[in-house]
Design a protein around this motif. Structure first.
Motif, short mmCIF file in Angstrom:
data_model
loop_
_atom_site.label_atom_id
_atom_site.label_comp_id
_atom_site.label_asym_id
_atom_site.label_seq_id
_atom_site.Cartn_x
_atom_site.Cartn_y
_atom_site.Cartn_z
N PHE A 169 104.39 49.68 42.45
CA PHE A 169 103.64 49.08 41.43
C PHE A 169 104.03 47.57 41.50
CE2 PHE A 169 103.24 53.22 40.22
CZ PHE A 169 102.02 53.42 40.06
N GLY A 170 103.19 46.57 41.15
CA GLY A 170 103.60 45.12 41.10
C GLY A 170 102.56 44.50 40.08
N MET A 171 102.53 43.10 40.34
CA MET A 171 101.74 42.40 39.63
C MET A 171 100.88 41.59 40.60
SD MET A 171 104.73 41.30 37.03
CE MET A 171 104.38 39.49 36.96
N ARG A 172 99.73 41.03 39.97
CA ARG A 172 98.84 40.33 40.76
C ARG A 172 97.86 39.29 39.76
NH1 ARG A 172 93.59 43.84 42.97
NH2 ARG A 172 92.58 43.75 40.96
N CYS A 173 97.87 37.90 40.34
CA CYS A 173 97.16 37.11 39.51
C CYS A 173 96.48 36.12 40.47
CB CYS A 173 98.03 36.30 38.78
SG CYS A 173 99.47 35.52 39.47
N PRO A 174 95.47 35.57 40.10
CA PRO A 174 94.50 34.57 40.80
C PRO A 174 95.66 33.44 41.51
CG PRO A 174 93.32 35.20 39.15
CD PRO A 174 94.60 35.70 38.81
N MET A 175 95.30 33.21 42.66
CA MET A 175 96.16 32.10 43.55
C MET A 175 96.09 30.55 42.95
SD MET A 175 98.06 32.91 46.11
CE MET A 175 98.18 31.47 47.14
N ASN A 176 95.13 30.34 42.16
CA ASN A 176 94.92 29.08 41.56
C ASN A 176 95.88 29.06 40.10
OD1 ASN A 176 92.66 30.95 40.38
ND2 ASN A 176 92.56 29.45 38.79
N TYR A 177 96.58 30.13 39.83
CA TYR A 177 97.59 30.01 38.73
C TYR A 177 98.88 29.35 38.98
CZ TYR A 177 94.54 33.19 35.93
OH TYR A 177 93.65 34.03 35.13
N LEU A 178 99.59 29.00 38.22
CA LEU A 178 100.80 28.38 38.87
C LEU A 178 102.07 29.59 38.74
CD1 LEU A 178 100.41 24.71 37.04
CD2 LEU A 178 100.23 25.06 39.47
N HIS A 179 101.89 30.32 37.90
CA HIS A 179 102.83 31.18 37.71
C HIS A 179 102.16 32.54 37.47
CE1 HIS A 179 101.97 31.22 33.31
NE2 HIS A 179 102.28 29.80 33.62
N SER A 180 102.92 33.77 37.30
CA SER A 180 102.28 35.12 37.36
C SER A 180 102.64 35.79 35.69
CB SER A 180 103.26 35.98 38.38
OG SER A 180 104.50 36.01 38.03
N GLU A 181 102.81 35.02 34.61
CA GLU A 181 103.04 35.23 33.53
C GLU A 181 101.67 36.08 32.81
OE1 GLU A 181 106.05 34.97 31.45
OE2 GLU A 181 106.42 34.90 33.64
N ASP A 182 100.40 35.94 33.43
CA ASP A 182 99.13 36.34 32.87
C ASP A 182 98.78 37.38 34.10
OD1 ASP A 182 99.02 35.13 30.32
OD2 ASP A 182 98.87 33.26 31.64
N SER A 183 99.37 38.33 34.50
CA SER A 183 99.04 39.09 35.51
C SER A 183 98.51 40.58 35.09
CB SER A 183 100.24 39.52 36.53
OG SER A 183 100.88 38.26 37.13
N GLN A 184 97.79 41.03 36.14
CA GLN A 184 97.25 42.49 36.26
C GLN A 184 98.20 43.55 37.17
OE1 GLN A 184 93.17 42.02 37.09
NE2 GLN A 184 92.54 42.05 34.92
N LEU A 185 98.17 44.72 36.81
CA LEU A 185 98.80 45.77 37.53
C LEU A 185 98.07 46.05 38.79
CD1 LEU A 185 101.69 47.56 37.09
CD2 LEU A 185 100.05 49.20 36.24
N VAL A 186 99.12 46.15 39.48
CA VAL A 186 98.41 46.62 40.90
C VAL A 186 99.10 47.77 41.54
CG1 VAL A 186 99.71 44.73 42.37
CG2 VAL A 186 97.57 45.65 43.34
N GLY A 187 98.75 48.56 42.48
CA GLY A 187 99.51 49.67 43.07
C GLY A 187 99.20 50.05 44.61
N ALA A 188 100.06 50.48 45.26
CA ALA A 188 99.77 50.91 46.57
C ALA A 188 100.68 52.03 46.79
CB ALA A 188 100.48 49.74 47.52
N PHE A 189 100.44 53.03 47.77
CA PHE A 189 101.33 54.20 47.95
C PHE A 189 101.60 54.29 49.40
CE2 PHE A 189 97.04 55.88 48.75
CZ PHE A 189 97.38 56.78 49.83
N SER A 190 102.84 54.98 49.59
CA SER A 190 103.32 55.29 51.25
C SER A 190 103.37 56.58 51.24
CB SER A 190 104.52 54.47 51.34
OG SER A 190 104.97 54.84 52.67
N ALA A 191 102.85 57.28 52.40
CA ALA A 191 103.37 58.89 52.48
C ALA A 191 104.04 58.90 53.59
CB ALA A 191 101.83 59.44 52.71
N ASP A 192 104.74 57.80 54.27
CA ASP A 192 105.77 58.08 55.57
C ASP A 192 107.06 57.52 55.38
OD1 ASP A 192 105.12 55.44 55.51
OD2 ASP A 192 103.94 55.53 57.62
N GLY A 193 107.47 57.37 54.08
CA GLY A 193 108.71 56.84 53.94
C GLY A 193 108.69 55.33 53.91
#
Length: 426
Positions: A169-193
């Protein structure tokens, strides 16, 4: 090449070697003549490869020659900024265990011109941290989503017990933002370690901005798992009517996250509570959240005195006690680690010193039912260090990661080490 950091007392003397004999007469001239006949493009590429090799040798030498004090052991360099051409920093690593001796570390590689946004990578070790492989890309800021393009930050890894999957899990925010203080939650998974990753669009019942740093904690209710994820807001940075508050997300699926509860402000006045770490408390069924702090109205200032604050929940994270100061736990505006070992010992790893210094890492331990120990040294090499994260891989045996720099610059490489708490610890 394995990059190893050794303690001064473990350094061995190096013997001298005889000089290599000169090549037969004329051979050097023939080698020079062969190089001069190279195509200009080949010669240019050869020079670039040679320069890069020299730079990497310098990075390796710095890592191998570094001396440190502290109770962490078998320190390794997972990744350096030089291994990510164009990156402005590497920062905020997180670690998890896929299976015994198979470890995964996620970290960010920053975009120049942004405060804390970039790509998220994961590197794998299959020998308990001795060697680290080339990283795989989890979240790529170059990838477009229609007309949108995002920067990413703050990876948090989690392997659900009994499942053959790792979540990032992590944070994403539009590239035009200067910082990541106003982010949304993002996720990815791995099934191979941790070797490959599949992004997932999360179903978010909580839709407000957030920042995540601390790890996910699993509780079981009526035989079913429920996952708690500390998060906070700092919308006040861009909006004077915004807020600076810590809260808790919850999920039964790791896909849909909803607001579980908010952490009440201290009864003595407002504090910027953020970057909390969640662990079992001192009694059965109790959860304790220990938080980084800053002045509520001016986030550039520490609390007075600089201390961590904590809050307790006894109903699975739904309601929390008003935050209160932890008199024995220093915090000067820097993320710390708080967790509990198998024998009930709590451990707190943090930066010493004034705000923004972020040099040596210190730690304290609290035996079950006891008080906090005196301050001890976790890692001190006279360089910048920050954002420690630990995971217990065996009873009282931890694996740790943190970002490090040089004496004058922060976040140039990612460190890994082994650490033990309890009676057998040094």
């Amino acid at each position: 090449m394995v990059k190893t950091v050794k303690k001064s007392e473990e350094r061995s003397s190096k013997g001298t070697t005889s000089p290599r004999p000169s090549p037969p007469f004329g051979m050097a001239e023939r080698r020079l003549d062969w190089r001069l006949r190279l195509h200009p493009v080949d010669l240019y590429l050869g020079i670039r490869i040679t320069v890069l090799a020299i730079l990497m040798m310098g990075v390796s030498a710095r890592a191998e020659d570094a001396e440190f004090k502290g109770d962490v052991r078998e320190v390794r360099v997972v990744r350096t900024m030089e291994q990510h051409p164009g990156a402005s920093l590497v920062w905020e690593p997180y670690i998890t265990e896929w299976k015994p001796r198979h470890l995964v570390v996620a970290f960010g590689a920053g975009i120049p011109g942004k405060t804390d946004m970039g790509d998220i990578f994961a590197s794998v070790s299959t020998d308990d941290g001795g060697k680290w492989g080339e990283p795989s890309l989890i979240f790529d800021h170059n990838q477009r989503h229609g007309a949108m393009q995002f920067g990413y930050a703050n990876p948090v890894l989690y392997k659900p017990p009994g499942q053959e999957v790792i979540w990032c899990f992590g944070m994403r925010c539009p590239m035009n933002y200067l910082h990541s203080e106003d982010s949304q939650l993002v996720g990815a998974f791995s099934a191979d370690g941790g070797r490959s990753w599949s992004p997932v669009e999360l179903a978010m019942s909580y839709t407000g901005p957030l920042i995540v740093v601390g790890g996910i904690h699993r509780v079981v209710e009526n035989g079913q798992p429920r996952y708690l994820f500390p998060a906070h807001r700092n919308t006040r940075r861009s909006d004077p009517l915004g807020s600076r508050d810590q809260f808790m997300l919850s999920s039964t699926s790791l896909l849909d996250w909803k607001l579980a509860g908010n952490i009440p402000q201290p009864e003595t006045g407002r504090v910027f509570l953020h970057e909390g770490n969640l662990a079992p408390g001192d009694s059965d069924g109790e959860l304790k959240l220990v938080m980084r702090t800053a002045n509520y109205d001016n986030e550039g200032l520490t609390t007075d005195p600089p201390r961590a604050f904590s809050s307790i929940s006894k109903d699975g994270g739904r309601t929390w006690t008003p935050a209160k100061q932890e008199p024995d736990l220093w915090n000067a505006k820097s993320k710390a680690f708080y967790g509990r070992a198998a024998d009930g010992t709590h451990v707190y790893v943090y930066n010493e010193g004034p705000a923004k210094a972020r040099m040596a890492l210190r730690y304290k331990v609290q035996p079950a039912g006891g008080g906090w120990s005196v301050e001890k040294t976790f890692y001190d090499a006279g360089i910048h260090n920050s954002y420690p994260t630990l995971i217990e891989t065996a009873p009282n045996e931890f694996r740790a990661v943190w970002d490090s720099g040089t004496k004058d610059r922060s976040r140039t490489h990612i460190h890994f080490g082994k650490f033990r708490v309890g009676p057998e610890a040094k």
